[in-house]
Motif scaffolding. Structure first.
Motif: not given
Length: 156
Positions: A106-125
């Protein structure tokens, strides 16, 4: 292409039990499927050797261990070639926050599931894994509001 293994009734019964609780003692498995402990042990070993059983793990509630932000991330690659895709996959396998990485159509190449501590941690990822030198043209984040059903069991 995956090799499809012919599973008989006993194999399916054993797999259904182990998918619900892989810690069941062999004696309990044997009793519930109406077979001997030795037969069940041999079947489980064969299923492992054939790659039907790939691993036995404990499922952990992400929020209970401080990973309260779960995100589905769709990724579009800048260039499509095997070397760059392999490099991206290797980098995702090394990322401790990435629980799943699927190559999709489809329109994307990959789908990830990410578990982060918080928004700052996700932003860093995202800065480290998706906007660095990883051949990513674009990504979209969809934040999980609630886990309504999470299963790994394939009923056989």
């Amino acid at each position: 292409m995956a090799i499809i293994h012919e599973l008989d009734k006993l194999d399916r019964q054993i797999l259904n039990l182990l998918q619900s609780d892989a810690t069941l003692p062999l004696k309990t498995v044997a009793e519930q499927v109406g077979s001997s402990v030795a037969t069940c042990q041999r079947r489980i070993r064969q299923l492992q050797q054939q790659g039907v059983i790939t691993k036995q793990v404990a499922l952990v509630n992400p929020a209970a261990v401080g990973r309260s932000l779960s995100v589905f991330v769709t990724v579009v690659m800048e260039k499509q070639n095997t070397a760059l895709q392999d490099a991206f996959l290797r980098s995702m396998k090394q990322e401790p926050d990435v629980m799943s990485c699927y190559e999709i159509s489809g329109d994307y190449d990959y789908m990830l599931l990410v578990h982060a501590r918080d928004m700052a941690d996700y932003h860093h990822f995202t800065r480290r894994a998706l906007t660095a030198e990883n051949n990513v043209r674009d990504f979209k984040s969809q934040f999980v509001m609630n886990f309504n059903k999470v299963e790994t069991k394939i009923m056989l």
